[in-house]
Structures are given as C-alpha cells and as structure tokens.
Write a protein that holds these residues in place. Structure first.
Motif: not given
Length: 655
Positions: A76-95, A143-149
């Motif tokens: 499911n390519k649509g599902l891949n895109k959705v999970i990939l985007v939000f996983t990368s953003l969640c990991l960014e917030v964790r970092d 802070i600037g990076r947090c605003y962008e994320v």
C-alpha cells in the motif's frame, strides 16, 4: 626439505597434544582464580565496590541501522507515505526533546549558581551573561527548529484529514492518530518548559537587564575603542535574543506563527485527541506518582491552548475540566527545582478564557495547594515505611527471579515484571521527594526535621534500587533479549489471528486493505530488533489498524501495554538512570548538615551513608553543565569542599 605431503598425521598424537594444551590452559585458569580470590579476601573488594564509579558499562539499547524507507515497506504505497512522514517527524521531536533536556536546560537552570557562594565582584554579572551568549544562540536555533517541525507536523495532519486526494489512497474516516497529536503536544511542552525555566531564573533576568544597560552606555563612553557598526550589529543580535528567548513568549510565538486556514476535520481530531490523552493520563495517574505521567499532562493542555488560539474557540466545559485537574495535580514537576502550577499556566496562555473562572474557583486553588502539601507531609512517615518495605521486597524478588524456577515463559514474565516494577518504584519515590522539597521551597513553607529525614531515607532507597540494577546488569543483559522475544511473539501471534479473521471476509474495502497492510507492517517491524524507530512505526500503524471494529478494547489495550513494555525493557538502562536521578537535591543541599549530625549521633544508621553520598554525586552532571562561570574554576572541587565542611562541622564537636 620435507613437503607437507610427507607428514603422517596420527589422530592419537593430535588428540594427546590437544589434551596437553587443554590441561595447561586449565592450570593457568585455576592459578588466576586463586590469585583473584586471595586478592579479594585480602582487600575486601565487596566492601570497596562503588556502583557510582563505572569505567566500563554494557550498552544494551538497540540501534537501528536500516533506513526508514526500507523499514516502511508494504504493498500500500499511500500507507507507506503516511507512516513514513509521521514516523520521521515523531523521531525528530524525540531528538529535540533529548537535546533540550541534556544540552540546553541544565546550563540554563544552573545559571547564577556559584558553588563557592561568594558575593559577585563588580562587573561579574555582565561577564556571566557574556559567557552564555553562545548558549542563548543555541537555544534560539533550537527554538527555530522546533517551530519548523511543529508547522510541518500541523500541515501534514491538516492535509491528511482535510483533503480528498490523500483520502483516495488511505481511508481516514475512522482513523485517529492520537500518538501523532501527543507528539505535537510534547513539542509544545518542550517550548513551555523552556519558558518556565528562563522565567523562574530570577538571576538570569536581573543580569540580562544589567547587560542590556551596559551596552547602551558604551555609545556614550569615549574611552571604549569599539567599531560602532559592529557594536550596533551585536546589539541587534542581543535584542533578537531578548524577544525570541528571554521574554517568555517561546510557546506563544510557536502557536501564533503563520498558518493557513486549517480544516474543520483537523479541529475535531485535535479535540478528540485531547479528550483521549486526558482520559489516559487520569487513568494512569490514579495508581502512580510518576513525574513523567504528570509532565505528560502538559501535552493535552498545550494542545488545548493551540486549539483555542488557532480556531478562536472558547469552550467553557473543556476549560473547566482542565482547570479542575489542579485538584489531582496542583503542581507539575518540570525540571530541577521548577514546579509549574497548572492554573497559573492556563491563565498566562489563555487569558480570554479566565472569565470562566469565578472567585470561588480561584480561591479553591490556593486552598487545594496548601491542603495537598499538608496531606502529603502527614502521610510522609507512612509512605516512607511502605516504600522501604517495597524496595526490600523487590530486591528479594529480584534475587529469587533469576533462579528460573518453573517454565521458561514464567521466568521471563517474572523478569519483565521485576524490571518494570523496579523502574516504576524508583519513579514514584523520586517524584514524591522532589515534589515535597520543591513545594516547600515554592510556597515558602519551612520543612520539619522529621520530613527531612524521611526524604533522605527515600533518597537512600532510590540509590539502593540503582545499586541493585547495577549489580544485576550482567544478568539482565542475558535475559533482556529473551524477554523482548517473548513480548514480540505475543504481538505476532495476536496480529496473525486478527489478520486471519479479516481475510476471511471476501468483500474487501479500501479500509480493509489499509488495515491488513498496517498489520503486515507491524509484523515486519516486530521481526527485527525492537529499536525506537520500529516502536514508533508500530504505534502509528496500530492506530490505523484499529479503525472500525477490527480490534476489541481489550486487544487495543493489550497491544499498547506490550509496546510500552518493549520500550521500557529495550531502554531500561536509560530509564533506570532517569528514574534514579537525584540531581534536584543540589537546590536543597542545605539538608546535608542535618543528616550528618543525625548520622554521627546515631552510628547504627551509618551503613546507608554511602547511598546519601551517591545521591549528592548526581549533582556532578549539573555542575559540569555550567557555562556562566570562568573556565578556570574547578566547580566539582568547590562543591566537594562545601560538603566536606558540612561533614566536619557535624563531626568535630562530637570528638
């Protein structure tokens, strides 16, 4: 010359030769064991062992070496895109959260602290600010990076829930990404904590005012040979730092940044997630004092502030429900000595909703704070006895748990339970001590000697837990992988059963295909090492797989609990370190003379002195994080001298 083919290899000769070398090696091992045993008996190594000195340590946390693009692979390519985007953003917030708590908050909260306790010489305040200008620049970039994320996360959610093009590839009708909204709230929480730490540091704000005034006087003084252009540029940088960092509007600036008109569906999803997070926090908070659970309460609260500000909503019912949380949690332990009154936080960020608070509700806040502190202090003796008994029972169970009596499955379940219970017990003890000490300081209430001794006893119990974890770490290292395999096997088997039921239905819908793809993704991730990226992927995929009536409430709760256990077990070393961290005692180190006097007049209690010293040694990380002092100052040496003076003052009169 004899060639290799001329040799006749006799198996008997080879066997005898091997036995000879094996015997020689066995004798060598026996000799080494005898020498080690004699050395241990002579020097009593067991007594000298110090769990705070760890030059060599096992690193058991798994690290992912597979790219996210390769991890998130389904048909499911649509599902891949959705999970990939939000996983990368969640990991960014964790970092970003890890960076804030490890690199930015410690030097900010320690600003103004001086281990030597001497008066500042003239001009030293301005020099101290000058030394942390690079730190403030780092905070500004962070802070600037947090605003962008945050903006990226909001726009991705808006596109996912609000537009039809994405809905054609993945059905979002019954999908609620509470995990992703919780991560957005966590990002807001990080910014709110930065605001609170800077605002509560009165020394920083006073010195900043002095620093700004001295910059203005430079223009009037002829004796300073400065390039006026460069000085003006520097003053603009300082003014920018004041507006973006010092003035206490970090969270508000993030929420009020430029955003397009957001969809009504996103508005509804935010409110749904707020209610889910509040309900989950209330359920978890009834059985534990865990400060992490209390801190996670800021996630739905900051989401509600975003909700009211962006959508211009004034919801009286929800606001009062959040306001009433102060009855259960009057203060939230933020970091170090900083505790946040929830009602004051709401007043500050939602002033237009304060009309929903009448005088009776406002007066009840102060009464509840006093009553909460009084009740906590009254129960402190009882809680100390209970926690001491729980620690002793846990230590005994831990020793018994590794005997592996019964089946292997039962033994692994017991080890997992002991791991999680030990960490939870440490969190409860740490939260109680930190809250009592910080509440007395914030409310300007004197603390009794009995309360001090109870808090010190609890600190010692905390270090006993850390010591036991350290002693058993090698055994845990051999068991953790088996525990994780057992937990993942439960997920795989349960997911396979659910998928089998779903595939029996011959009438497939688009949502059914999404659910099956999400289940396959969970199984694929669980088949590898249980790293943080895989855990995040599973959490998001699980919420997509929960749409409709695919899973019962019991199944959902089971999967969530297992994923939470896997996260704790895989990173138990870091969890133990955080739970047993006693660095907050730095701001309450005035209790040291009281404890030393008690120990020296009651020698029978001296056996736990090492654990109290270990709790003081946790201040080392904060002292090393100082960036406002001269580099030539040996902060650790000064702190050690201060504690040695306290000890001598209590001991010498008794000699």
């Amino acid at each position: 010359m004899i060639s290799e083919g001329d040799w006749n290899y006799d198996e008997t000769v080879i066997k005898n030769l091997g036995q000879k070398y094996l015997k020689s090696y066995s004798e060598f091992i026996d000799k080494v064991n005898e020498e080690v045993s004699s050395t241990s008996e002579t020097q009593d190594v067991s007594y000298l062992w110090d769990f705070t000195l760890r030059p060599v340590q096992l690193a058991l946390a798994p690290h992912e070496h597979v790219d996210l693009v390769d991890l998130v692979k389904t048909d499911n390519k649509g599902l891949n895109k959705v999970i990939l985007v939000f996983t990368s953003l969640c990991l960014e917030v964790r970092d970003l959260k890890q960076q804030a708590f490890s690199q930015l908050l410690p030097p900010l909260i320690m600003y103004g602290e001086r281990p030597d306790a001497e008066n500042l010489p003239k001009g030293e305040a301005q020099l101290m600010i000058g030394r942390i200008i690079p730190l403030l620049q780092e905070v500004r970039g962070f802070i600037g990076r947090c605003y962008e994320v945050a903006k990226n996360l909001i726009l991705q959610l808006d596109v996912l829930f609000g537009q039809d093009k994405v809905a054609q590839s993945i059905v979002m009708k019954d999908v609620h990404l509470v995990t992703v909204f919780d991560v957005l709230g966590t990002l807001f929480t990080i910014l709110a904590i930065l605001d609170e730490v800077i605002e509560n540091n009165n020394t920083l704000n006073e010195h900043w005012t002095l620093y700004r005034s001295i910059l203005r006087t430079v223009y009037k003084a002829d004796q300073f040979s400065f390039d006026e252009g460069r000085l003006k540029l520097y003053e603009n940088i300082v003014a920018t730092l004041e507006v973006e960092v010092i003035d206490g509007r970090i969270l508000q600036n993030c929420i009020k940044q430029s955003l397009p008109v957001l969809s009504n569906r996103l508005q509804a999803e935010i409110m749904y997630s707020i209610n889910c997070l509040l309900s989950a926090n209330e359920t978890a908070g009834q059985s534990t004092r865990d400060k992490d659970i209390q801190l996670s309460l800021l996630s739905p609260v900051t989401l509600y502030i975003f909700y009211c500000t962006v959508f211009h909503v004034q919801d009286k019912k929800t606001f009062r429900n959040i306001w009433d949380l102060h009855k259960r949690v009057p203060f939230i332990h933020v970091f170090g000595p900083v505790i946040l009154p929830l009602t004051s936080f709401l007043k500050r960020h939602l002033p237009f909703c304060c009309k929903f608070v009448d005088k009776k509700m406002d007066a009840a806040v102060v009464t509840n704070r006093q009553s909460y502190l009084q009740t906590t202090v009254q129960n402190l003796n009882k809680d100390t006895v209970n926690f001491t008994a729980q620690v002793a029972a846990w230590c005994a169970d831990l020793t018994e748990g590794f005997t592996m009596e019964g089946t292997v499955q039962t033994g692994l379940e017991k080890i997992c339970r002991l791991l999680t219970n030990g960490i939870l017990l440490a969190k409860n003890i740490s939260s109680l001590v930190a809250m009592i000490m910080n509440m007395h300081s914030t409310l300007s209430k004197p603390i009794t000697k009995n309360s001090v001794m109870c808090c010190i006893t609890l600190l010692q119990q905390l270090k006993i837990i850390e010591c036991v974890f350290s002693e058993k770490e090698e055994i845990f290292a051999m068991s953790v992988s088996h525990v994780i395999q057992q937990l993942t096997l439960k997920v795989l088997n349960s997911m396979e059963n659910l998928k089998r039921k779903l595939t029996q239905d011959k009438k497939y819908s688009y949502s059914s295909l999404d659910i099956i793809a999400a289940m396959n993704l969970i199984q694929n991730c669980m088949n590898g090492c249980c790293s943080v990226p895989r855990n995040v992927i599973c959490q998001i995929a699980l919420e997509i797989a929960q749409q409709g009536k695919t899973m019962s409430n019991d199944d959902q709760l089971m999967f969530s609990n297992i994923l939470q256990k896997i996260q704790i077990v895989t990173n138990f070393q870091e969890k133990v370190r955080q739970a047993c961290d006693t660095s907050f005692i730095y701001w309450h180190r005035s209790i040291c003379p009281v404890y030393f006097s008690y120990v020296f007049t009651n020698p029978t209690h001296a056996t736990n002195l090492q654990y109290f010293v270990a709790s003081l040694s946790a201040c080392r990380t904060l002292l090393l994080a100082m960036r406002h002092m001269n580099k030539d100052t040996d902060k650790l040496k000064v702190f050690k001298k201060e504690k040695s003076t306290d000890c001598d003052s209590a001991l010498i009169p008794l000699l």
